[in-house]
Scaffold this motif. Sequence first.
Motif, short mmCIF file in Angstrom:
data_model
loop_
_atom_site.label_atom_id
_atom_site.label_comp_id
_atom_site.label_asym_id
_atom_site.label_seq_id
_atom_site.Cartn_x
_atom_site.Cartn_y
_atom_site.Cartn_z
N VAL B 212 0.85 -1.20 0.00
CA VAL B 212 0.00 0.00 0.00
C VAL B 212 0.88 1.25 0.00
N ALA B 213 1.92 1.21 0.83
CA ALA B 213 2.81 2.38 0.92
C ALA B 213 3.53 2.63 -0.40
N ASN B 214 3.96 1.53 -1.04
CA ASN B 214 4.75 1.70 -2.25
C ASN B 214 3.93 2.09 -3.47
N THR B 215 2.66 1.72 -3.48
CA THR B 215 1.89 1.89 -4.71
C THR B 215 0.83 2.98 -4.63
N THR B 216 0.65 3.60 -3.47
CA THR B 216 -0.35 4.67 -3.37
C THR B 216 0.30 5.89 -2.74
N ASP B 217 -0.43 7.01 -2.81
CA ASP B 217 0.08 8.17 -2.07
C ASP B 217 -0.86 8.52 -0.93
N ILE B 218 -1.46 7.46 -0.32
CA ILE B 218 -2.31 7.69 0.85
C ILE B 218 -1.43 8.20 2.00
N THR B 219 -1.89 9.24 2.63
CA THR B 219 -1.20 9.75 3.81
C THR B 219 -1.40 8.77 4.95
N MET B 220 -0.30 8.43 5.64
CA MET B 220 -0.45 7.44 6.71
C MET B 220 0.12 7.94 8.02
N LEU B 221 -0.61 7.63 9.06
CA LEU B 221 -0.11 7.83 10.42
C LEU B 221 -0.05 6.46 11.07
N LEU B 222 1.13 6.07 11.52
CA LEU B 222 1.28 4.74 12.09
C LEU B 222 1.73 4.81 13.54
N VAL B 223 1.10 4.00 14.36
CA VAL B 223 1.66 3.74 15.68
C VAL B 223 2.09 2.28 15.64
N THR B 224 3.37 2.04 15.85
CA THR B 224 3.84 0.65 15.74
C THR B 224 5.09 0.43 16.59
N HIS B 225 5.29 -0.83 16.92
CA HIS B 225 6.53 -1.19 17.59
C HIS B 225 7.47 -1.92 16.64
N GLU B 226 7.05 -2.06 15.37
CA GLU B 226 7.89 -2.72 14.36
C GLU B 226 8.82 -1.67 13.77
N MET B 227 9.99 -1.51 14.38
CA MET B 227 10.85 -0.40 14.01
C MET B 227 11.43 -0.56 12.60
N GLN B 228 11.71 -1.81 12.21
CA GLN B 228 12.24 -2.00 10.87
C GLN B 228 11.22 -1.57 9.82
N PHE B 229 10.00 -1.94 10.08
CA PHE B 229 8.91 -1.58 9.18
C PHE B 229 8.76 -0.05 9.13
N ALA B 230 8.79 0.57 10.31
CA ALA B 230 8.67 2.03 10.38
C ALA B 230 9.79 2.68 9.56
N ARG B 231 10.96 2.13 9.69
CA ARG B 231 12.13 2.65 8.99
C ARG B 231 11.95 2.53 7.47
N ASP B 232 11.37 1.39 7.05
CA ASP B 232 11.22 1.15 5.62
C ASP B 232 10.16 2.01 4.97
N VAL B 233 9.02 2.17 5.65
CA VAL B 233 7.92 2.82 4.95
C VAL B 233 7.73 4.30 5.28
N SER B 234 8.22 4.76 6.44
CA SER B 234 7.82 6.12 6.78
C SER B 234 8.82 7.17 6.32
N HIS B 235 8.29 8.37 6.10
CA HIS B 235 9.13 9.49 5.74
C HIS B 235 9.67 10.20 6.96
N ARG B 236 8.93 10.09 8.02
CA ARG B 236 9.28 10.85 9.21
C ARG B 236 8.87 10.05 10.44
N VAL B 237 9.64 10.19 11.50
CA VAL B 237 9.30 9.55 12.77
C VAL B 237 9.19 10.63 13.84
N MET B 238 8.12 10.54 14.62
CA MET B 238 7.97 11.49 15.73
C MET B 238 8.01 10.72 17.04
N MET B 239 8.89 11.19 17.92
CA MET B 239 9.02 10.53 19.22
C MET B 239 8.19 11.31 20.25
N PHE B 240 7.27 10.60 20.90
CA PHE B 240 6.39 11.24 21.88
C PHE B 240 6.78 10.85 23.29
#
Lengths: 228, 271, 244
Positions: B212-240
């Motif tokens: 979905v991330a690679n083939t669409t331009d849907i804006t995504m907000l993710l909360v996840t503990h899968e850091m590798q996945f976060a690293r692969d798909v996200s443009h930005r990471v926010m630490m709260f």
Amino acid sequence: MHWDWSIARDALPVMLKAFFEVTLVVTVVASILSALLGLIWAIGLREMPGALSKVLAFVLSLLRNTPIPLQLLIAAYAIVQPTGWLSHTSSLAQYQHRLIIIGIVVFALQYSTYMAESYRGGIESIRSGQWEAATALSLPRRRTWQAVIVPQAMRAALPSLGNWAIAMFKDTPYLIAISVPEMVSQAQDIGGNNFSYIEVMTIAGLIFLVASYPTAILMRTLEKKLVY
Amino acid sequence: MSSPDLSKFAATSGTSGTPRIVFEDVEKRFGKNVVLNGLGFEVAKGERVTLIGPSGSGKTTILRLLMTLEELSGGYIYVDGEPLTHKKADNGKRTALRPKEVALIRRRIGMVFQQFNLFPNMSVIENIIEAPVHVLGQSKEEARSKAQSLLDQVGLGDRGDEHPTRLSGGQQQRVAIARALAMEPEILLLDEVTSALDPELVGDVLGVLRDVANTTDITMLLVTHEMQFARDVSHRVMMFDEGHIIEESAPDAMFSNPQHERTKKFLQAIL
Amino acid sequence: MAELFTVPAGVISTVQANWQQLLGGLKITVELSVFGGALAFVIAVVLGLAAMTRFAVLRMISRIIVEFFRGTSLVVQLFFLVFVTPVVFGWGSHPLVFAFVALGLNYGAYGSEVVRGALTAVPKEQWECTTALSMPWVTKIRRIIWPQAWALMLPGLNSLMVMLVKGTAIALFIGLLDLTSVSDNLQKQGAERFTVYGISFVLYYLLAMAFSAFLRRIEVRAQRRLGLKPTKTDTNRATAGALA
């Protein structure tokens, strides 16, 4: 005093006729009505604005906490009779039909208050995630009830609804209060005519037992099975 | 899994330039407990942002506020420049929008939950077509054929008539993703979508999301503990932490070179 | 505004003319409720405990009695007592006693299901630990199981008590002058229908509420004694199950 089989033989067809034509008809029709009304109350209590919902809850508690025989008397003689609907009948059969209708309404109302509670339990048993998913899909409130909540609540409430219907069934002799010729009043008449009640009352008890016990067992099995 | 074509589900509306999501001075309290206070951030169109942080730091609350599952205690949220639940009136007063107005904007947002939340009284395909038919007004046939292609893309093309409860957790979650995508959202919120899954089922779900991330331009907000996945798909990471963004950066920078002490500790504990 | 609160003259005169009879009816209804409720409670506990013993015969007897009285309708049981038993056993006609016995047996059978359900709902570990302590049956029930089950069964017994109060209206069918029959008689004698019926309607409601509030207080106290916060339990399902 001894058991007289001839009385039993003569009474059985009359009682069965009254059972199928009155007792069962009242139970089935009033059960369906109360299941519908109960659902309306349950949704109303959740969806109506606070004050209205409090009024509804109070009316339901009035209906629930007063005896059916008294409610039957009030409905027939204080509410309906003054309108003339009961007296302007062409035949005894029609008069009795109208009394039966009054009976059905009273039973349906009283048991709808209990069934509303069953639905409420069913609705509350639905996990909040279901509501949230409906919101996330932008389903309108109405559609959420119709497609998501009611089907699940119905399933959860079904055994309890069935049990209330059985309870109602055993309450149908209360119709004697307004002289509806249901099974037990027929039994009473036959018993009076023969100066012997043991046969008719035994038959009446057995018919109730035979009709309600298997249904109750079915509901108990259902209770264990119908869980998502 | 082959790389499916999800581009036709991509969202396109909105003027470029306006951010997709704006949080302005957002406040959320649960009783006396202040979860978010004076929070502000923006998310651009097509941007994929991962929210990380210890539990209770307010990440999930942010997603739930956007999905209107929680009521905003203060401040404003804008989607494509339009207020979501509250607006500043002309006299500057904060006023709540009417439910109908909220519903209109909410349609652009979809969400996938930790617990899937599929409707158990409907089949898989019915789950997916429910909202397209009854919210977007699509015909059943149209919705069905779209749902079928979505199911194919999440690798469950032959399970449409089954009951969700008969599927594994990972399969249920893929159905839930298809269900959210069927609404053609501009914004997709993913709330710990793999946390409830057995480890061996996580891969398939993440695979679908990668597509979905690679083939669409849907804006995504993710909360996840899968850091590798976060690293692969996200443009930005926010630490709260405690409802505040204490650090934000591109994923590579965040994971390899965190600046804030709290971030370092958090990443050490989780990686 | 004042006229909103004025009671129509007809109502006042109806009350003035008939309050003694209504009060007599209320007395019968209260008596039937209190004594019927007490008998039902004793029967419920005996049958409920019998259902939990390790003697299969006792369990079976309890089961048969319970299913019999649950299954055969209160009114039929009442008529059997009133019309059949005096002939069979030669005891005289005692409508008040018969009504009280019928209520006790019928609601006792329902109640035993609630008692049994509560005993079953006490966590298995509690039963097991009494075995581990080699407690005699009576001790373990009295000291360990009952106090916990007691709090669990009160909400169900509460619902049943309200139903029993309503059930006392069966008095109407055997010529006992309870609240329902008194108001019906007065109506037949020409008293204003809405007023006489309305008065007994309200009295029943208040009576049911009073019993319910009383049992709720006992329930809260039982919960406190177990160190629990007073909570409202949803009893509808269990009650429906016991009645059917």
